[in-house]
Design a protein around this motif. Structure first.
Motif, mmCIF file in Angstrom:
data_model
loop_
_atom_site.group_PDB
_atom_site.id
_atom_site.type_symbol
_atom_site.label_atom_id
_atom_site.label_comp_id
_atom_site.label_asym_id
_atom_site.label_seq_id
_atom_site.Cartn_x
_atom_site.Cartn_y
_atom_site.Cartn_z
ATOM 1 N N THR A 97 9.237 70.018 19.271
ATOM 2 C CA THR A 97 9.161 71.327 19.929
ATOM 3 C C THR A 97 8.813 72.416 18.928
ATOM 4 N N SER A 101 6.979 73.924 23.564
ATOM 5 C CA SER A 101 7.764 73.316 24.640
ATOM 6 C C SER A 101 7.034 72.212 25.384
ATOM 7 N N THR A 110 7.452 68.423 24.583
ATOM 8 C CA THR A 110 8.652 67.662 24.943
ATOM 9 C C THR A 110 9.084 67.931 26.382
#
Length: 108
Positions: free
Chosen positions: A66, A71, A74
């Protein structure tokens, strides 16, 4: 005279960066633009992130991904609608730097 220098270098490399240098790196990498250590801001606090991942064996690897890729790497967003940007929108973070930052965040 070379022996003390070699010994110091060996000792320095044997121990991870201290918390102050990790926090400084977090500042340099603009993490504090959205996160803080305790209160939530535009993003969850580092303390809240550490609490969320506590006891999860995959925590460090997920945080490293991350931190490096944002973001979406993941399955984000992870916290409501907020997303962590990828490296196109912020300073580059190496694998080693991401590991150091992840360990620091998880220690909060």
């Amino acid at each position: 005279m070379k022996t003390p220098l070699i010994l110091c270098l060996a000792m320095a490399s044997a121990f991870p960066m201290d918390a102050m240098s990790s926090e400084k790196m977090a500042q340099d990498k603009q993490c504090f633009g959205c996160h803080s250590t305790k209160p939530d801001g535009a993003a969850p606090s580092f303390q809240k992130i550490a609490q969320h991942w506590k006891g999860n064996k995959d925590a460090e690897a997920k945080l490293v991904a991350t931190i490096r890729q944002g973001s979406n790497a993941t399955g984000g967003p992870h916290w409501n609608k907020a997303t962590m940007p990828d490296q196109a929108e912020r300073p580059l973070v190496s694998e080693a730097e991401a590991k150091q930052l992840a360990k620091w965040v998880l220690s909060q």
